[in-house]
Motif scaffolding. Structure first.
Motif: not given
Lengths: 113, 113
Positions: B34, B46, B49, B94, B98-105
């Motif tokens: 994303y 957003l 993606y 993600e 694929n539960t919608g939890e996002l991990f960001f840079g």
């Protein structure tokens, strides 16, 4: 009206206080709720992930979801200066839908020593 | 463990110049990726993606584009920057389920002058 509302703050509390951060939302189809913490000039990091209503606890953090009121909360016990950050809530209607997350604008928290 | 890298961290560009922001993920394969933009005091928007190589979905009409030339590489580009493109750009992947939890840079701060 925004789909997810969050008081931008700043919220200033003394060290050791109990902090309550809140989000309200309008879409009753939201079922998955998340809280992210974002330090200044950094990317958000996932703190809590909950499904449907109820409470979830992780250390000093408790996430609470009240779907009947369309209201979610994040409680921080024994707050520390290191908790000073912006807290973002996020929610979606279903899992497997990272592209359908709706974020609140974030609440800036300041914990003073 | 999984890591996500973004660069450059800070960028100052004149109006009309091109843009290229890069994001790479390590420790996972075929992640959903994303691109978000965060304006000051506002929530995350957003932009794009991707569910796989060369599979890009655009959420907002704009003068930005995205590409995914490799499984774990996601690039945000523009041919001609506008003043309104200034902001904090975040890449995310993600979680496994694929539960919608996002991990960001860590984010890339772009200032267009």
């Amino acid at each position: 009206q925004k789909e997810v509302e969050q008081d931008p703050g700043p919220l200033s509390v003394p060290e050791g206080a109990i902090v309550s951060l809140n989000c309200t939302y309008s879409n009753s189809a939201f079922q998955y709720f998340m809280w992210y913490r974002q330090y200044s000039r950094k990317g958000p990091e996932l703190l809590m992930y909950t499904y449907s209503s109820g409470n979830k606890e992780d250390g000093r953090f408790t996430a609470q979801v009240d779907k009947s009121s369309k209201y979610i909360s994040l409680f921080i016990r024994d707050s520390q200066p290191s908790d000073s950050a912006t807290y973002l809530c996020a929610m979606s209607e279903r899992d497997n839908a990272g592209n359908m997350l709706t974020f609140g604008g974030g609440t800036r928290l300041m914990v003073k020593p | 463990s999984q890591t996500i890298h973004q660069w450059p961290a800070t960028l100052v560009q004149p109006v009309g110049s091109p843009l290229s922001l890069e994001c790479t993920v390590e420790g996972t394969s075929n992640p959903n990726l994303y691109w978000y933009r965060q304006a000051a005091g506002r929530g995350l928007q957003l932009l794009f993606y991707s569910i796989g190589i060369d599979q890009i979905s655009s959420e907002v009409p704009q003068n930005l584009s995205a590409s995914r030339p490799q499984d774990r590489q996601f690039i945000l580009s523009s041919k001609k920057l506008l003043l309104s493109d200034s902001g904090f750009y975040l890449c995310a992947w993600e979680g496994f389920w694929n539960t919608g939890e996002l991990f960001f840079g860590e984010g890339s701060r772009l200032t267009v002058l």
